[in-house]
Each structure stands twice: as C-alpha cells, then as structure tokens.
Design a protein around this motif. Structure first.
Motif, mmCIF file in Angstrom:
data_model
loop_
_atom_site.group_PDB
_atom_site.id
_atom_site.type_symbol
_atom_site.label_atom_id
_atom_site.label_comp_id
_atom_site.label_asym_id
_atom_site.label_seq_id
_atom_site.Cartn_x
_atom_site.Cartn_y
_atom_site.Cartn_z
ATOM 1 N N THR A 194 0.841 -1.212 0.000
ATOM 2 C CA THR A 194 0.000 0.000 0.000
ATOM 3 C C THR A 194 0.867 1.250 0.000
ATOM 4 O O THR A 194 0.536 2.246 -0.658
ATOM 5 C CB THR A 194 -0.955 0.019 1.208
ATOM 6 N N GLU A 195 1.986 1.215 0.725
ATOM 7 C CA GLU A 195 2.898 2.363 0.715
ATOM 8 C C GLU A 195 3.487 2.562 -0.680
ATOM 9 O O GLU A 195 3.590 3.702 -1.165
ATOM 10 C CB GLU A 195 4.027 2.147 1.727
ATOM 11 N N GLY B 262 -1.490 2.649 -12.662
ATOM 12 C CA GLY B 262 -0.993 1.719 -13.671
ATOM 13 C C GLY B 262 -0.838 0.292 -13.185
ATOM 14 O O GLY B 262 -0.542 -0.615 -13.960
ATOM 15 N N ILE B 263 -1.047 0.072 -11.891
ATOM 16 C CA ILE B 263 -1.009 -1.256 -11.276
ATOM 17 C C ILE B 263 -1.819 -1.153 -9.997
ATOM 18 O O ILE B 263 -1.825 -0.102 -9.354
ATOM 19 C CB ILE B 263 0.448 -1.714 -10.993
ATOM 20 N N ASP B 264 -2.528 -2.216 -9.620
ATOM 21 C CA ASP B 264 -3.359 -2.118 -8.412
ATOM 22 C C ASP B 264 -2.926 -3.121 -7.348
ATOM 23 O O ASP B 264 -2.068 -3.987 -7.587
ATOM 24 C CB ASP B 264 -4.857 -2.264 -8.748
ATOM 25 N N ILE B 265 -3.511 -3.009 -6.184
ATOM 26 C CA ILE B 265 -3.087 -3.806 -5.025
ATOM 27 C C ILE B 265 -3.339 -5.293 -5.246
ATOM 28 O O ILE B 265 -2.551 -6.140 -4.806
ATOM 29 C CB ILE B 265 -3.793 -3.312 -3.731
ATOM 30 N N GLU C 140 -7.976 -14.449 -0.682
ATOM 31 C CA GLU C 140 -9.121 -13.782 -1.331
ATOM 32 C C GLU C 140 -8.782 -13.391 -2.765
ATOM 33 O O GLU C 140 -9.604 -13.558 -3.680
ATOM 34 C CB GLU C 140 -9.530 -12.552 -0.514
ATOM 35 N N THR C 141 -7.570 -12.878 -2.979
ATOM 36 C CA THR C 141 -7.158 -12.488 -4.330
ATOM 37 C C THR C 141 -7.084 -13.693 -5.250
ATOM 38 O O THR C 141 -7.578 -13.657 -6.391
ATOM 39 C CB THR C 141 -5.791 -11.780 -4.286
ATOM 40 N N ILE C 142 -6.489 -14.775 -4.772
ATOM 41 C CA ILE C 142 -6.361 -15.978 -5.606
ATOM 42 C C ILE C 142 -7.737 -16.567 -5.917
ATOM 43 O O ILE C 142 -8.009 -16.978 -7.060
ATOM 44 C CB ILE C 142 -5.454 -17.024 -4.918
#
Length: 528
Positions: free
Chosen positions: A80-81, A345-348, A433-435
C-alpha cells in the motif's frame, strides 16, 4: 529434510521455526507513461521543468524518449505504501505538466511520424550523452514506435529469513549467496514456463492506434473500431507479441537461466559479438555516431526479457559484473502492461497475486530449462497474446497439448496452497481472497483486463484513443484532488534541487572526451 515438490516445501515451512520466514517481501515499481497533448497526440515538449534532472532524479526520469516518463518507487515492504508513493510521484509530475496528460495504456497514442518521438536528453556529461546515443541506436535498430510502448516493471526480493530457512531445510552445502542466486534462477525458469498466465490475466493491450503500424503489413486478425482503432477480439497483450516490445534479431540469442555463470556468459557474448544487421550503422568511433557500437546488443539493457535477475550495481559497474560480484539480489518482472483501470498503472490485487505467484515459482520444483523448452514457453505466450480469451485455446505443457482452462485451474489450485501459507504467516486474508477471485477469471475471460478493455470499446463503440483520453482526464483530476500521502510536496521539491546539483557535479567532473570515455567503459575489466 527432503523437499521435492510444492506441498512438501510448504509443509516444511509451516513448522514453528520457519512459519513466519516468508514475512518481509520487498518490492519496488517502475511505471512508464507517455506524456500527451489534450487531443491525444504525443507531446513534443522537453522533460517537464520543475521535476528535476532525468539523469539524477531517482524517482522521476524518462525512458526512451523525452515524452516517456518513468516513475520509480523506493524499495518497501508495504504494498500500500508503494502504491501511495507512485500516486505522489504522478501527482507531483502532473502539477508541472500544464495541460498535458499521462497516457494510461501501454500501446502508444496517435503518432503521425516516428520523428515526433524525441529522444530522451539527460544533459551534457559523458554519461548523459551515452544514454542518449544508446537510445539513438535503439531508434536506428528497431524504430522509435516500439520504444514508445509503456509498461510496468515489478521488482521483488524475498527476505533473508526465507532463504535461511530454505537453506537449512534443503540441507544445502552451498554458500548462502550461491544458494540465493540459484533460487532466483529457479524462480525465473518457472516464471518463464507459465508466463502465459500473466498475459492472460493482466494483458491490457488488445487494441492499438493504426498509426502504430506505419504501413507495416500484419497477418493478425484485427477488427476495426472507430476512425483508427485495430483490436484483437480474443487477444490479450499486443505489447508482448510480435508487434510489441520484442526484438526478432535477439531470437537467436541463447541466453539461458540454469546457472548464473551460464546466464552472464550468454549476455556477455551478445554484447561482444558483432551484428550482421547493424554493422553499417556508424558507432561512437565515427564523427557522426548513430549507435553505441555494432554488436548484437549495444549494452546489457538492450536484452528484452520478460524477467531479469538483478543486483544493484556500483557506479560505473556493468549489470553482469554486479551479478558476478555478489549474486542475484532481486528479480525484475517486465511482463506487465499498464493497467488502464488503475490511476497508478497497477493495483493492489495485482501485487498480492504477484507475491503469491512468484513465491509459488520459487518453491515448486524447477528443473533445468533447455533452449527447446524456452522456445515452447515463447510459443505459449504468443498463443495467449493473440487468442488467449478464446475458450478452449490449446497450449503446450511439456509437449502435451491441453486447454488454457485446464492448465490454469491446476496452477490456481497450487496458488491457493501458497496463498493460505502466506496469509497465516502475515496474519491476513487478502492473499487467499485475491487468488480465489482471480481463479474465476480462468473460465470467464471477460473478467480479465483485456476482456474488460475490449468490452468497454465495443459497448461504447468508441475509438481506443478516445477511451484512453477519457481515462487520462479522469486520473489527472483524481490526482489533483488527492493529498500527498507518503512524500510531501516539500520533500519532492527538495529532490528536484538535489538532482539538478548532482547533474551539474557530474558534468563538472568530466575529464575525458566522449570517445575516450566510451573507450574506457567498453574496455573496462570487471574487478577480480
């Protein structure tokens, strides 16, 4: 303890002494973006005044051209940083760009002529002139259009605690440094084997402006939309295909990844072997140089690979010499398109996925990869680039034909195991959760980035350029309304002043002619 597959590696790492060893993954991101005019044409203005020297500002620089900005975050353990830092850098730069916008996709905007793409300028020092001459060489070798393509580079290193645990569990007799280098090379081999999955999930360049072709013929089954948009109905990432950031002249290079010595030897051969293709282009030894030298690669950075082993080099040190000196420090993933659905350009979620996927590539068995297998992985990537969202498309898995869906489901089953281990180690739930979320994309191509992209174009019936301009304006407004999060405006302004001073010092320190400087650079021997 014998670790012979992914499950046994995860079981061994789940034991009390090792269960938190994975904590401490470090990342850094380099995001490229073209500067454009409000009408969508490429900017022909110089590097924005007020953001410092492109040569010496370590966070805001340029890539190939004056218009291709590059934002570089420091290394951080917090994803996040890292994203917040990226936002701050883009916000600060936009404040110094007047009416210009940041192009939010990988494939370039409308470019009437490649001469509109102005080579990046870094100042008057020998180092600066070398960087520009290298870019002139790229232009004369491959054309500027290819160099106007933008991407996102994701750098990752695993914590020493993990390497120590694996070193112990595998009862390795290697030095830890050698063990780490071999581990990263194993990761790279597995990444190349399943690179097609990255293109399937995150490929976001299924369309382009027809000006990109500059009259070139192509056999790709393009459909047309609007005034000048060409797109592949079931394609994913033109940037990674034959029209994109590739170099057919490099297809004969046999750069292998089975040992560090083998990898370095392959690259060193390429930068020291005269090229049949580029021998007629004047190099730095002539009065009007058009490239650095006449070799297959001018320098190591010219080697286009979707993933690279890296080590921070000392001043004046070549990348391969840095690797030989101290081994692999981190890997650089270069296969990511700019995510048009994220203002950074890229997300978490992508970062969480990459954490899991790269850990999986590290921990699973990774046999040596011979040239035929590397060629097979490239063929799989080409298939997914051009027709990856066609349900039932066939891929070559170790000389066995199988559907993308079958192979993808198998990979995600294993990624779920890795994600569960990482959740426990970090005390979170977002990895699993992402997977679980992205596993649904395997059987539903419409959920992928390229699927969403094509749906947006087709449903609105709009030109690719208009789609991108709308996003660019939206993101510029969002950045303008946001507060600085990690970097203060004062700190960023201080970096500008420091970078200008550093550039001046480099220029004052020059004592050699440009030719002598390059003679010394190319003839320098690596320290013993």
């Amino acid at each position: 303890m014998t670790i012979h597959d992914l499950s046994s590696a995860l079981n061994a790492l789940s034991a009390t002494p090792h269960q938190h060893a994975i904590k401490g993954i470090k990342r850094g991101i380099e995001r490229e973006s073209l500067r454009i005019k409000g009408n969508g044409a490429i900017s022909t203005l110089g590097h924005p005044k007020g953001v410092g020297s492109a040569l010496t500002n370590g966070h805001i620089t340029t890539d190939f051209s004056e218009s291709l900005l590059e934002f570089i975050t420091p290394v951080s353990e917090s994803a996040t940083e890292t994203l917040a830092q990226l936002k701050d850098l883009q916000k600060f730069t936009l404040e110094h760009m007047g009416d210009e916008l940041l192009w939010p996709i990988s494939m370039p905007c409308f470019i009437e002529d490649q001469d509109d793409i102005v080579l990046a300028q870094f100042g008057n020092s020998n180092t600066a002139r070398m960087k520009t001459l290298y870019r002139e060489g790229l232009k004369n070798r491959y054309g500027s259009m290819m160099q106007a393509i933008a991407g996102v580079h994701f750098n990752i290193s695993f914590p020493e605690t993990l390497w120590q645990s694996l070193h112990t569990l595998k009862q390795s007799e290697q030095s830890l440094d050698a063990f780490i280098s071999d581990g990263y090379l194993a990761l790279i081999r597995n990444f190349k084997r399943e690179l097609w999955l990255i293109s399937y999930l995150f490929g976001a360049s299924p369309a382009l402006c027809n000006s990109f072709l500059q009259g070139r013929k192509t056999d790709l089954p393009f459909k047309k939309l609007g005034k000048g948009t060409l797109y592949l109905e079931v394609g994913t990432a033109l940037r990674l295909g034959d029209l994109g950031y590739t170099n057919s002249a490099q297809s004969s290079l046999r750069v292998m990844y089975n040992s560090l010595d083998e990898y370095v030897a392959g690259l060193k051969k390429a930068i020291n072997t005269p090229s049949d293709l580029y021998g007629d282009i004047d190099d730095y030894t002539t009065a009007t140089p058009k490239q650095l030298n006449k070799n297959i690669l001018q320098i190591e950075n010219e080697f286009y690979s979707p993933i690279r082993p890296k080590r921070n080099a000392k001043s004046g040190e070549k990348p391969t010499d840095a690797l030989l000196r101290a081994g692999i420090e981190y890997v650089e993933i270069r296969a990511l398109d700019v995510n048009p659905f994220s203002e950074t350009g890229i997300d978490i979620e992508q970062i969480h996925f990459l954490d899991v996927f790269l850990t999986y590539c590290l921990l699973k068995d990774s046999p040596e990869m011979q040239w035929k297998e590397q060629a097979r992985s490239t063929e799989n990537l080409d298939t997914v680039v051009n027709q990856g969202r066609q349900l039932g498309v066939m891929l070559n898995d170790n000389n066995q034909q199988r559907t993308l869906q079958s192979w993808g489901r198998e990979i995600f089953d294993q990624l779920s195991e890795v994600a569960e281990h990482m959740d426990k180690a970090y005390g979170v739930t977002y990895y699993s959760e992402t997977i679980a979320q992205m596993a649904t994309w395997v059987d539903n191509p419409a959920l992928t980035f390229s699927g969403r992209y094509v749906r947006e174009l087709e449903s609105a019936g709009i030109d690719n350029g208009l789609f991108a301009i709308q996003l660019a304006n939206k993101y510029k407004q969002s950045h303008a309304q946001a507060n600085y999060n990690v970097f203060s405006k004062e700190w960023l302004e201080q970096q500008v002043v420091l970078s200008d001073k550093a550039r001046e010092e480099i220029e004052r320190a020059d004592t050699l002619s440009f030719t002598d400087f390059l003679d010394e650079y190319f003839n320098a021997k690596a320290p013993a």
